[in-house]
Design a protein around this motif. Structure first.
Motif, short mmCIF file in Angstrom:
data_model
loop_
_atom_site.label_atom_id
_atom_site.label_comp_id
_atom_site.label_asym_id
_atom_site.label_seq_id
_atom_site.Cartn_x
_atom_site.Cartn_y
_atom_site.Cartn_z
N ARG A 122 0.84 -1.20 0.00
CA ARG A 122 0.00 0.00 0.00
C ARG A 122 0.87 1.24 0.00
N ARG A 123 0.50 2.25 -0.80
CA ARG A 123 1.18 3.54 -0.74
C ARG A 123 0.85 4.23 0.57
N SER A 124 1.88 4.78 1.22
CA SER A 124 1.65 5.49 2.47
C SER A 124 2.32 6.85 2.43
N MET A 125 1.69 7.82 3.06
CA MET A 125 2.20 9.19 3.08
C MET A 125 2.42 9.61 4.53
N LYS A 126 3.33 10.54 4.74
CA LYS A 126 3.48 11.17 6.05
C LYS A 126 2.44 12.29 6.20
N TYR A 127 2.10 12.59 7.44
CA TYR A 127 1.15 13.64 7.76
C TYR A 127 1.90 14.96 7.81
N GLN A 128 1.71 15.78 6.78
CA GLN A 128 2.56 16.95 6.62
C GLN A 128 2.43 17.94 7.78
N TRP A 129 1.23 18.07 8.34
CA TRP A 129 1.05 18.99 9.47
C TRP A 129 1.97 18.60 10.64
N SER A 130 2.08 17.31 10.89
CA SER A 130 2.93 16.84 11.98
C SER A 130 4.41 17.00 11.63
N MET A 131 4.76 16.78 10.37
CA MET A 131 6.15 16.87 9.97
C MET A 131 6.68 18.30 10.00
N LYS A 132 5.79 19.29 10.05
CA LYS A 132 6.25 20.68 10.15
C LYS A 132 7.12 20.90 11.39
N GLY A 133 6.93 20.05 12.39
CA GLY A 133 7.70 20.20 13.61
C GLY A 133 9.19 20.04 13.42
N GLN A 192 2.11 8.80 12.48
CA GLN A 192 0.92 8.84 11.62
C GLN A 192 1.23 8.42 10.20
N ARG A 193 0.26 7.77 9.60
CA ARG A 193 0.33 7.42 8.18
C ARG A 193 -0.97 7.85 7.51
N MET A 194 -0.86 8.19 6.23
CA MET A 194 -2.03 8.51 5.41
C MET A 194 -1.97 7.63 4.16
N PHE A 195 -3.11 7.13 3.75
CA PHE A 195 -3.17 6.21 2.61
C PHE A 195 -4.06 6.82 1.52
N PRO A 196 -3.44 7.31 0.45
CA PRO A 196 -4.19 8.07 -0.56
C PRO A 196 -5.06 7.22 -1.47
N ASP A 197 -4.83 5.90 -1.50
CA ASP A 197 -5.54 5.06 -2.46
C ASP A 197 -6.56 4.12 -1.82
N THR A 198 -6.47 3.93 -0.50
CA THR A 198 -7.24 2.88 0.14
C THR A 198 -7.88 3.37 1.42
N ALA A 199 -9.14 3.05 1.61
CA ALA A 199 -9.81 3.28 2.89
C ALA A 199 -9.53 2.07 3.78
N THR A 206 -6.85 9.83 5.64
CA THR A 206 -7.00 10.24 7.03
C THR A 206 -5.72 9.91 7.80
N PRO A 207 -5.11 10.87 8.48
CA PRO A 207 -3.94 10.54 9.30
C PRO A 207 -4.36 9.61 10.44
N VAL A 208 -3.70 8.48 10.55
CA VAL A 208 -4.00 7.54 11.62
C VAL A 208 -2.67 6.97 12.13
N GLY A 209 -2.54 6.88 13.44
CA GLY A 209 -1.27 6.44 13.99
C GLY A 209 -1.43 5.53 15.18
N MET A 210 -0.32 4.93 15.58
CA MET A 210 -0.22 4.13 16.78
C MET A 210 1.07 4.55 17.50
N THR A 211 1.21 4.14 18.76
CA THR A 211 2.31 4.62 19.59
C THR A 211 2.98 3.45 20.29
N SER A 212 4.31 3.37 20.19
CA SER A 212 5.05 2.27 20.80
C SER A 212 4.91 2.26 22.31
N VAL A 213 4.72 3.43 22.94
CA VAL A 213 4.56 3.49 24.39
C VAL A 213 3.41 2.59 24.83
N MET A 214 2.29 2.66 24.13
CA MET A 214 1.12 1.86 24.50
C MET A 214 1.31 0.39 24.16
N LEU A 215 1.97 0.13 23.05
CA LEU A 215 2.21 -1.25 22.64
C LEU A 215 3.17 -1.95 23.60
#
Length: 505
Positions: free
Chosen positions: A100-111, A379-386, A398-407
Protein backbone atom coordinates in the motif's frame (compact mmCIF):
# COMPACT_ATOMS: atom_id res chain seq x y z
CA UNK A 1 -18.09 57.81 8.53
CA UNK A 2 -18.02 56.61 12.16
CA UNK A 3 -21.26 54.72 11.52
CA UNK A 4 -19.73 52.98 8.48
CA UNK A 5 -16.62 52.01 10.46
CA UNK A 6 -18.81 50.56 13.23
CA UNK A 7 -20.95 48.76 10.65
CA UNK A 8 -17.91 47.25 8.94
CA UNK A 9 -16.51 46.09 12.28
CA UNK A 10 -19.84 44.57 13.24
CA UNK A 11 -20.12 42.85 9.86
CA UNK A 12 -16.61 41.42 10.24
CA UNK A 13 -17.42 40.10 13.73
CA UNK A 14 -20.66 38.53 12.54
CA UNK A 15 -18.91 36.94 9.55
CA UNK A 16 -16.16 35.55 11.74
CA UNK A 17 -18.71 34.23 14.25
CA UNK A 18 -20.70 32.57 11.49
CA UNK A 19 -17.53 30.98 10.15
CA UNK A 20 -16.58 29.62 13.60
CA UNK A 21 -20.07 28.24 14.19
CA UNK A 22 -20.15 26.64 10.73
CA UNK A 23 -16.71 25.11 11.26
CA UNK A 24 -17.75 23.74 14.65
CA UNK A 25 -20.92 22.22 13.23
CA UNK A 26 -18.98 20.63 10.38
CA UNK A 27 -16.24 19.18 12.59
CA UNK A 28 -18.62 17.85 15.23
CA UNK A 29 -21.47 16.55 13.06
CA UNK A 30 -20.71 16.56 9.31
CA UNK A 31 -17.03 15.57 9.05
CA UNK A 32 -16.27 12.01 7.84
CA UNK A 33 -14.61 11.54 11.24
CA UNK A 34 -17.61 12.78 13.25
CA UNK A 35 -18.80 9.26 14.08
CA UNK A 36 -15.50 8.21 15.69
CA UNK A 37 -15.42 8.32 19.51
CA UNK A 38 -13.29 10.76 21.45
CA UNK A 39 -13.55 14.07 23.30
CA UNK A 40 -15.60 16.72 21.51
CA UNK A 41 -13.02 19.38 22.29
CA UNK A 42 -10.30 17.39 20.48
CA UNK A 43 -12.63 17.00 17.47
CA UNK A 44 -13.36 20.71 17.55
CA UNK A 45 -9.88 22.25 17.68
CA UNK A 46 -6.14 21.62 17.47
CA UNK A 47 -5.75 23.75 20.61
CA UNK A 48 -6.59 20.59 22.57
CA UNK A 49 -3.36 18.95 21.41
CA UNK A 50 -1.54 22.27 21.83
CA UNK A 51 -2.50 22.33 25.50
CA UNK A 52 -1.12 18.86 26.26
CA UNK A 53 2.00 19.00 24.08
CA UNK A 54 3.08 22.65 24.39
CA UNK A 55 1.60 23.94 27.66
CA UNK A 56 1.88 20.60 29.51
CA UNK A 57 5.18 19.82 27.72
CA UNK A 58 4.74 16.63 25.75
CA UNK A 59 1.96 14.92 27.71
CA UNK A 60 -0.56 14.22 24.95
CA UNK A 61 0.69 10.65 24.53
CA UNK A 62 -0.46 9.82 28.06
CA UNK A 63 -3.74 11.69 27.60
CA UNK A 64 -4.38 9.64 24.44
CA UNK A 65 -3.80 6.44 26.44
CA UNK A 66 -6.32 7.66 29.00
CA UNK A 67 -8.83 8.45 26.24
CA UNK A 68 -8.46 4.92 24.86
CA UNK A 69 -9.38 3.51 28.26
CA UNK A 70 -12.53 5.63 28.19
CA UNK A 71 -13.56 5.44 24.52
CA UNK A 72 -12.12 2.20 23.14
CA UNK A 73 -9.35 1.09 20.74
CA UNK A 74 -9.97 3.69 18.00
CA UNK A 75 -10.47 7.37 18.80
CA UNK A 76 -10.44 10.78 17.18
CA UNK A 77 -7.68 12.91 18.71
CA UNK A 78 -7.92 16.05 16.57
CA UNK A 79 -10.23 17.51 13.91
CA UNK A 80 -8.30 15.49 11.31
CA UNK A 81 -6.54 12.57 13.01
CA UNK A 82 -7.35 9.13 14.43
CA UNK A 83 -5.39 6.97 16.83
CA UNK A 84 -5.55 3.19 17.34
CA UNK A 85 -4.45 1.18 20.34
CA UNK A 86 -4.59 -2.46 19.27
CA UNK A 87 -1.30 -4.41 19.11
CA UNK A 88 -2.63 -6.78 16.45
CA UNK A 89 -3.39 -3.91 14.07
CA UNK A 90 0.20 -2.60 13.97
CA UNK A 91 1.25 -4.81 11.06
CA UNK A 92 -1.86 -3.77 9.14
CA UNK A 93 -1.14 -0.07 9.53
CA UNK A 94 2.62 -0.06 8.95
CA UNK A 95 3.14 -1.96 5.72
CA UNK A 96 5.69 -2.21 2.94
CA UNK A 97 5.57 -0.39 -0.38
CA UNK A 98 4.36 -3.49 -2.23
CA UNK A 99 1.16 -3.60 -0.18
CA UNK A 100 0.00 0.00 0.00
CA UNK A 101 1.18 3.54 -0.74
CA UNK A 102 1.65 5.49 2.47
CA UNK A 103 2.20 9.19 3.08
CA UNK A 104 3.48 11.17 6.05
CA UNK A 105 1.15 13.64 7.76
CA UNK A 106 2.56 16.95 6.62
CA UNK A 107 1.05 18.99 9.47
CA UNK A 108 2.93 16.84 11.98
CA UNK A 109 6.15 16.87 9.97
CA UNK A 110 6.25 20.68 10.15
CA UNK A 111 7.70 20.20 13.61
CA UNK A 112 11.00 19.23 12.03
CA UNK A 113 11.39 22.24 9.77
CA UNK A 114 11.23 22.07 5.95
CA UNK A 115 9.92 18.64 4.91
CA UNK A 116 12.79 17.88 2.54
CA UNK A 117 14.68 15.30 4.63
CA UNK A 118 13.95 11.64 3.94
CA UNK A 119 12.38 11.19 7.38
CA UNK A 120 9.83 13.97 6.91
CA UNK A 121 9.16 13.55 3.17
CA UNK A 122 5.40 13.43 2.67
CA UNK A 123 5.20 11.86 -0.81
CA UNK A 124 5.33 8.07 -1.06
CA UNK A 125 7.27 8.07 -4.34
CA UNK A 126 9.75 10.77 -3.35
CA UNK A 127 10.36 9.06 -0.02
CA UNK A 128 11.18 5.80 -1.83
CA UNK A 129 13.76 7.62 -3.97
CA UNK A 130 15.38 9.39 -1.04
CA UNK A 131 15.32 6.34 1.25
CA UNK A 132 16.90 4.22 -1.49
CA UNK A 133 19.89 6.59 -1.47
CA UNK A 134 20.39 6.20 2.29
CA UNK A 135 19.45 2.55 2.80
CA UNK A 136 22.69 0.98 1.46
CA UNK A 137 24.72 3.01 3.93
CA UNK A 138 22.72 1.60 6.85
CA UNK A 139 22.47 -2.00 5.64
CA UNK A 140 23.86 -4.66 7.92
CA UNK A 141 26.70 -5.34 5.48
CA UNK A 142 27.68 -1.65 5.46
CA UNK A 143 27.57 -1.41 9.25
CA UNK A 144 29.74 -4.52 9.51
CA UNK A 145 32.19 -2.87 7.11
CA UNK A 146 32.23 0.39 9.08
CA UNK A 147 32.23 -1.28 12.49
CA UNK A 148 35.88 -0.29 13.15
CA UNK A 149 34.92 3.40 13.12
CA UNK A 150 32.18 2.71 15.68
CA UNK A 151 34.60 0.63 17.74
CA UNK A 152 37.16 3.43 17.73
CA UNK A 153 34.69 5.77 19.44
CA UNK A 154 33.65 3.05 21.91
CA UNK A 155 37.38 2.67 22.68
CA UNK A 156 37.49 6.40 23.42
CA UNK A 157 34.66 5.86 25.89
CA UNK A 158 36.63 3.13 27.69
CA UNK A 159 39.71 5.33 27.81
CA UNK A 160 37.72 8.27 29.20
CA UNK A 161 36.09 6.12 31.88
CA UNK A 162 39.54 4.93 32.95
CA UNK A 163 40.55 8.54 33.60
CA UNK A 164 37.75 8.92 36.18
CA UNK A 165 38.13 5.40 37.58
CA UNK A 166 38.75 5.55 41.31
CA UNK A 167 38.48 9.36 41.44
CA UNK A 168 35.31 9.20 43.54
CA UNK A 169 33.48 11.75 41.38
CA UNK A 170 30.18 10.94 39.72
CA UNK A 171 29.65 10.75 35.98
CA UNK A 172 26.34 11.40 34.21
CA UNK A 173 25.96 8.43 31.87
CA UNK A 174 23.14 10.17 29.98
CA UNK A 175 25.70 12.76 28.83
CA UNK A 176 28.28 10.03 28.23
CA UNK A 177 26.00 8.00 25.97
CA UNK A 178 24.65 11.04 24.12
CA UNK A 179 28.24 12.14 23.40
CA UNK A 180 29.06 8.62 22.22
CA UNK A 181 26.15 8.36 19.81
CA UNK A 182 26.66 11.95 18.62
CA UNK A 183 30.28 11.19 17.72
CA UNK A 184 29.34 7.90 16.04
CA UNK A 185 26.65 9.40 13.81
CA UNK A 186 28.75 12.47 12.90
CA UNK A 187 31.65 10.18 12.01
CA UNK A 188 29.23 8.15 9.92
CA UNK A 189 27.70 11.17 8.19
CA UNK A 190 30.75 13.40 7.68
CA UNK A 191 33.86 11.30 8.54
CA UNK A 192 34.39 14.05 11.12
CA UNK A 193 33.19 13.21 14.64
CA UNK A 194 31.95 16.21 16.60
CA UNK A 195 34.46 15.35 19.34
CA UNK A 196 32.03 15.25 22.26
CA UNK A 197 33.85 12.32 23.85
CA UNK A 198 36.96 14.47 24.24
CA UNK A 199 35.15 17.02 26.40
CA UNK A 200 36.23 16.87 30.08
CA UNK A 201 32.58 16.73 31.24
CA UNK A 202 31.23 14.65 28.31
CA UNK A 203 29.53 17.64 26.62
CA UNK A 204 26.32 17.94 28.68
CA UNK A 205 25.17 20.69 26.32
CA UNK A 206 24.73 18.10 23.55
CA UNK A 207 22.04 16.10 25.37
CA UNK A 208 20.38 19.34 26.44
CA UNK A 209 20.38 20.59 22.86
CA UNK A 210 18.89 17.35 21.55
CA UNK A 211 16.04 17.59 24.07
CA UNK A 212 15.46 21.28 23.32
CA UNK A 213 15.37 20.50 19.61
CA UNK A 214 12.87 17.72 20.27
CA UNK A 215 10.63 19.89 22.44
CA UNK A 216 10.69 22.74 19.93
CA UNK A 217 9.16 20.36 17.38
CA UNK A 218 5.82 20.63 19.20
CA UNK A 219 5.82 24.42 18.80
CA UNK A 220 6.89 24.35 15.15
CA UNK A 221 4.18 21.77 14.40
CA UNK A 222 1.48 24.04 15.79
CA UNK A 223 2.92 27.19 14.21
CA UNK A 224 4.57 26.20 10.93
CA UNK A 225 5.39 29.81 10.07
CA UNK A 226 7.50 30.27 13.21
CA UNK A 227 10.72 28.52 12.12
CA UNK A 228 11.23 30.44 8.85
CA UNK A 229 10.22 33.70 10.55
CA UNK A 230 12.73 33.16 13.35
CA UNK A 231 15.45 32.51 10.77
CA UNK A 232 14.92 35.98 9.36
CA UNK A 233 15.69 37.59 12.74
CA UNK A 234 19.32 38.50 13.59
CA UNK A 235 21.00 35.77 15.72
CA UNK A 236 21.73 38.23 18.55
CA UNK A 237 18.03 38.94 18.98
CA UNK A 238 17.16 35.24 18.75
CA UNK A 239 19.62 34.50 21.55
CA UNK A 240 17.92 37.11 23.76
CA UNK A 241 14.39 36.01 22.92
CA UNK A 242 14.85 32.23 22.90
CA UNK A 243 18.11 30.51 23.90
CA UNK A 244 16.59 27.17 22.80
CA UNK A 245 16.05 28.37 19.23
CA UNK A 246 19.45 30.04 19.25
CA UNK A 247 21.06 26.70 20.14
CA UNK A 248 19.09 24.96 17.41
CA UNK A 249 20.15 27.44 14.75
CA UNK A 250 23.73 27.27 16.00
CA UNK A 251 23.74 23.49 15.52
CA UNK A 252 22.29 23.93 12.04
CA UNK A 253 25.09 26.35 11.18
CA UNK A 254 27.72 23.88 12.42
CA UNK A 255 26.28 21.08 10.30
CA UNK A 256 25.90 23.43 7.32
CA UNK A 257 29.65 24.07 7.51
CA UNK A 258 30.26 20.31 7.44
CA UNK A 259 28.02 19.92 4.39
CA UNK A 260 29.68 22.80 2.54
CA UNK A 261 33.14 21.38 3.24
CA UNK A 262 32.12 17.97 1.86
CA UNK A 263 30.62 19.63 -1.22
CA UNK A 264 33.89 21.48 -1.71
CA UNK A 265 35.88 18.24 -1.40
CA UNK A 266 33.54 16.59 -3.90
CA UNK A 267 33.97 19.45 -6.36
CA UNK A 268 37.74 19.08 -6.01
CA UNK A 269 37.56 15.30 -6.50
CA UNK A 270 38.58 14.45 -2.93
CA UNK A 271 36.83 11.90 -0.68
CA UNK A 272 36.45 12.88 3.01
CA UNK A 273 39.19 11.17 5.04
CA UNK A 274 39.60 8.65 2.26
CA UNK A 275 36.33 6.80 2.93
CA UNK A 276 32.60 6.89 2.25
CA UNK A 277 30.23 9.15 4.15
CA UNK A 278 26.47 9.62 3.89
CA UNK A 279 26.64 13.13 2.45
CA UNK A 280 29.46 12.26 0.03
CA UNK A 281 27.52 9.21 -1.20
CA UNK A 282 24.48 11.35 -1.96
CA UNK A 283 26.63 13.80 -3.95
CA UNK A 284 28.24 11.03 -6.01
CA UNK A 285 25.08 8.98 -6.64
CA UNK A 286 23.97 9.49 -10.25
CA UNK A 287 20.51 8.10 -9.46
CA UNK A 288 19.72 11.02 -7.15
CA UNK A 289 18.03 14.09 -8.61
CA UNK A 290 20.21 17.24 -8.84
CA UNK A 291 17.75 19.18 -6.65
CA UNK A 292 18.29 16.60 -3.90
CA UNK A 293 21.98 17.51 -3.86
CA UNK A 294 21.42 21.19 -3.13
CA UNK A 295 22.86 22.55 0.10
CA UNK A 296 19.55 23.11 1.91
CA UNK A 297 18.38 19.57 1.11
CA UNK A 298 21.68 18.08 2.26
CA UNK A 299 21.54 20.19 5.42
CA UNK A 300 18.04 18.94 6.21
CA UNK A 301 19.13 15.36 5.58
CA UNK A 302 22.23 15.73 7.75
CA UNK A 303 20.24 17.31 10.61
CA UNK A 304 17.70 14.51 10.45
CA UNK A 305 20.36 11.79 10.43
CA UNK A 306 22.28 13.37 13.34
CA UNK A 307 19.18 13.87 15.50
CA UNK A 308 17.80 10.39 14.79
CA UNK A 309 21.17 8.75 15.30
CA UNK A 310 21.83 10.43 18.64
CA UNK A 311 18.86 10.50 20.99
CA UNK A 312 17.04 7.17 20.87
CA UNK A 313 20.18 5.00 21.01
CA UNK A 314 21.60 7.07 23.87
CA UNK A 315 18.30 6.74 25.73
CA UNK A 316 18.30 2.96 25.27
CA UNK A 317 21.89 2.75 26.54
CA UNK A 318 20.93 4.76 29.63
CA UNK A 319 17.98 2.45 30.31
CA UNK A 320 20.22 -0.59 29.84
CA UNK A 321 23.00 0.65 32.09
CA UNK A 322 20.64 1.66 34.88
CA UNK A 323 18.79 -1.64 35.04
CA UNK A 324 21.95 -3.72 34.79
CA UNK A 325 23.44 -1.81 37.73
CA UNK A 326 20.18 -1.70 39.67
CA UNK A 327 19.78 -5.49 39.43
CA UNK A 328 22.98 -7.31 40.47
CA UNK A 329 21.52 -10.60 39.23
CA UNK A 330 21.29 -9.20 35.70
CA UNK A 331 24.86 -7.90 35.87
CA UNK A 332 26.17 -11.26 37.08
CA UNK A 333 24.39 -13.19 34.31
CA UNK A 334 25.58 -10.75 31.65
CA UNK A 335 29.21 -10.82 32.76
CA UNK A 336 29.18 -14.60 33.11
CA UNK A 337 27.99 -14.83 29.49
CA UNK A 338 30.58 -12.29 28.31
CA UNK A 339 33.41 -14.28 29.91
CA UNK A 340 32.96 -16.92 27.23
CA UNK A 341 34.14 -14.54 24.49
CA UNK A 342 36.08 -11.98 26.58
CA UNK A 343 38.63 -14.08 28.51
CA UNK A 344 40.90 -11.05 29.12
CA UNK A 345 40.02 -7.54 30.35
CA UNK A 346 41.24 -6.03 27.07
CA UNK A 347 39.29 -8.47 24.85
CA UNK A 348 37.05 -6.82 22.28
CA UNK A 349 34.74 -9.17 20.37
CA UNK A 350 33.08 -8.22 17.11
CA UNK A 351 29.43 -7.30 16.84
CA UNK A 352 28.77 -10.55 14.94
CA UNK A 353 30.02 -12.51 17.97
CA UNK A 354 28.12 -10.47 20.53
CA UNK A 355 24.75 -10.76 18.82
CA UNK A 356 24.98 -14.55 19.23
CA UNK A 357 24.85 -14.19 23.03
CA UNK A 358 21.27 -14.98 24.16
CA UNK A 359 21.25 -13.13 27.48
CA UNK A 360 22.93 -9.99 26.14
CA UNK A 361 20.43 -9.95 23.28
CA UNK A 362 17.58 -10.37 25.77
CA UNK A 363 18.87 -7.41 27.80
CA UNK A 364 19.00 -5.23 24.69
CA UNK A 365 15.52 -6.29 23.57
CA UNK A 366 14.10 -5.51 27.00
CA UNK A 367 15.79 -2.08 27.00
CA UNK A 368 14.32 -1.34 23.57
CA UNK A 369 10.89 -2.34 24.85
CA UNK A 370 11.27 -0.43 28.10
CA UNK A 371 12.65 2.69 26.42
CA UNK A 372 10.18 2.64 23.46
CA UNK A 373 12.43 3.97 20.68
CA UNK A 374 10.50 7.11 19.75
CA UNK A 375 7.70 8.00 22.14
CA UNK A 376 5.44 9.86 19.70
CA UNK A 377 2.70 8.41 17.54
CA UNK A 378 3.70 7.70 13.94
CA UNK A 379 0.92 8.84 11.62
CA UNK A 380 0.33 7.42 8.18
CA UNK A 381 -2.03 8.51 5.41
CA UNK A 382 -3.17 6.21 2.61
CA UNK A 383 -4.19 8.07 -0.56
CA UNK A 384 -5.54 5.06 -2.46
CA UNK A 385 -7.24 2.88 0.14
CA UNK A 386 -9.81 3.28 2.89
CA UNK A 387 -8.63 1.19 5.84
CA UNK A 388 -10.93 -1.11 7.76
CA UNK A 389 -10.51 -1.49 11.51
CA UNK A 390 -13.09 -3.93 12.87
CA UNK A 391 -16.44 -2.21 12.19
CA UNK A 392 -14.84 1.14 11.50
CA UNK A 393 -14.10 2.34 7.97
CA UNK A 394 -11.25 4.88 8.00
CA UNK A 395 -11.63 7.37 5.11
CA UNK A 396 -8.95 7.71 2.44
CA UNK A 397 -6.11 10.11 3.34
CA UNK A 398 -7.00 10.24 7.03
CA UNK A 399 -3.94 10.54 9.30
CA UNK A 400 -4.00 7.54 11.62
CA UNK A 401 -1.27 6.44 13.99
CA UNK A 402 -0.22 4.13 16.78
CA UNK A 403 2.31 4.62 19.59
CA UNK A 404 5.05 2.27 20.80
CA UNK A 405 4.56 3.49 24.39
CA UNK A 406 1.12 1.86 24.50
CA UNK A 407 2.21 -1.25 22.64
CA UNK A 408 5.28 -1.91 24.78
CA UNK A 409 3.38 -1.28 28.01
CA UNK A 410 0.45 -3.55 27.16
CA UNK A 411 0.15 -5.94 30.14
CA UNK A 412 -1.63 -8.56 28.05
CA UNK A 413 1.59 -8.90 26.01
CA UNK A 414 4.19 -7.98 28.61
CA UNK A 415 3.02 -8.84 32.15
CA UNK A 416 4.25 -6.30 34.72
CA UNK A 417 5.40 -4.09 31.82
CA UNK A 418 7.38 -1.51 33.85
CA UNK A 419 9.53 -4.24 35.35
CA UNK A 420 12.82 -4.84 33.53
CA UNK A 421 12.84 -8.58 32.79
CA UNK A 422 15.29 -9.82 30.12
CA UNK A 423 14.05 -13.34 30.82
CA UNK A 424 10.80 -12.62 29.00
CA UNK A 425 12.82 -12.71 25.76
CA UNK A 426 14.22 -16.15 26.59
CA UNK A 427 10.81 -17.82 26.98
CA UNK A 428 9.33 -20.16 24.33
CA UNK A 429 6.92 -17.34 23.39
CA UNK A 430 9.77 -14.94 22.52
CA UNK A 431 9.23 -15.34 18.77
CA UNK A 432 5.63 -14.19 19.12
CA UNK A 433 6.66 -11.32 21.41
CA UNK A 434 9.13 -9.96 18.85
CA UNK A 435 6.17 -9.11 16.65
CA UNK A 436 5.17 -6.49 19.21
CA UNK A 437 8.65 -5.02 19.73
CA UNK A 438 8.57 -1.94 17.50
CA UNK A 439 11.19 0.61 18.68
CA UNK A 440 12.22 1.19 15.05
CA UNK A 441 8.71 1.14 13.60
CA UNK A 442 7.73 -1.12 10.73
CA UNK A 443 6.85 -0.92 7.07
CA UNK A 444 8.18 1.31 4.33
CA UNK A 445 8.94 4.17 6.73
CA UNK A 446 10.72 2.18 9.44
CA UNK A 447 13.97 3.55 10.88
CA UNK A 448 16.88 3.13 8.47
CA UNK A 449 19.41 3.29 11.29
CA UNK A 450 18.33 0.11 13.07
CA UNK A 451 21.50 -1.85 12.25
CA UNK A 452 23.80 0.96 13.34
CA UNK A 453 21.84 1.26 16.60
CA UNK A 454 22.21 -2.45 17.30
CA UNK A 455 25.93 -2.28 16.57
CA UNK A 456 26.36 0.59 19.05
CA UNK A 457 24.28 -1.17 21.70
CA UNK A 458 26.21 -4.44 21.52
CA UNK A 459 29.69 -2.90 21.32
CA UNK A 460 29.06 -0.37 24.10
CA UNK A 461 27.43 -2.86 26.44
CA UNK A 462 30.35 -5.29 26.04
CA UNK A 463 32.91 -2.50 26.49
CA UNK A 464 31.63 -1.07 29.76
CA UNK A 465 30.40 -4.29 31.40
CA UNK A 466 33.29 -6.52 30.36
CA UNK A 467 34.34 -8.79 33.24
CA UNK A 468 37.10 -7.28 35.42
CA UNK A 469 37.14 -3.94 33.58
CA UNK A 470 35.03 -1.48 35.59
CA UNK A 471 32.83 -1.55 38.66
CA UNK A 472 30.03 1.01 38.61
CA UNK A 473 27.98 2.24 41.54
CA UNK A 474 24.75 4.17 41.04
CA UNK A 475 24.96 7.64 42.56
CA UNK A 476 21.73 9.30 43.79
CA UNK A 477 19.84 7.72 40.90
CA UNK A 478 16.60 5.77 40.86
CA UNK A 479 14.25 4.43 38.22
CA UNK A 480 12.52 7.81 37.77
CA UNK A 481 15.76 9.12 36.27
CA UNK A 482 15.38 6.81 33.26
CA UNK A 483 11.57 6.77 33.04
CA UNK A 484 10.22 9.08 30.35
CA UNK A 485 8.05 11.92 31.60
CA UNK A 486 7.69 13.93 28.39
CA UNK A 487 7.07 12.94 24.79
CA UNK A 488 9.08 15.33 22.65
CA UNK A 489 8.85 12.81 19.79
CA UNK A 490 11.99 11.48 21.44
CA UNK A 491 11.71 10.24 25.04
CA UNK A 492 12.62 12.83 27.67
CA UNK A 493 13.18 12.36 31.40
CA UNK A 494 11.48 14.37 34.16
CA UNK A 495 12.50 18.01 34.18
CA UNK A 496 14.29 17.92 37.56
CA UNK A 497 16.26 14.74 36.89
CA UNK A 498 20.03 15.10 37.24
CA UNK A 499 20.60 12.18 34.92
CA UNK A 500 21.74 8.59 35.38
CA UNK A 501 24.84 9.09 37.52
CA UNK A 502 27.48 6.59 38.54
CA UNK A 503 30.79 6.41 40.36
CA UNK A 504 33.42 4.38 38.51
CA UNK A 505 35.52 2.07 40.70
Amino acid sequence: MEFLSFYNLLLALLTFSAYCISLAVYRLYLSPLARFPGPKLAALTLWYEFYYDVIKRGRYTWKIAELHERHGPIIRISPYELHINDPDYYDELYVGTSIRRSMKYQWSMKGFGPTIATFSTESHELHRTRAAALAPFFSKASVYHLEPSVQSIVDQLVARLRTVQGAGSNVNMVDVFTSLTGDVISQYAFARPFGFMRSPDFSPHWHQLMMELSETSHVFKQFGWLEPMMRSIPPSLIKMASPKLSSLFGMQDTIRAQVLEIKKEHAEGRKPSGRRTIIYDILTNDQIRPQDKETERLLAEALSVVAAGTTTTAHTLSVLAFHILHNPGILNKLQHELESIMPKPDSQPRWSELEQLPYMTACIQEALRWGYGVSHRLQRMFPDTALQYKNWRIPVNTPVGMTSVMLHDDPSLFPNPRSFQPERWLQPSKTQLRKYLVPFGKGSRSCLGMNLAYCELYLTLAAIFAPNRFRFELYETDVTDVEIAHDFFNPCYRANSKGMRVVVH
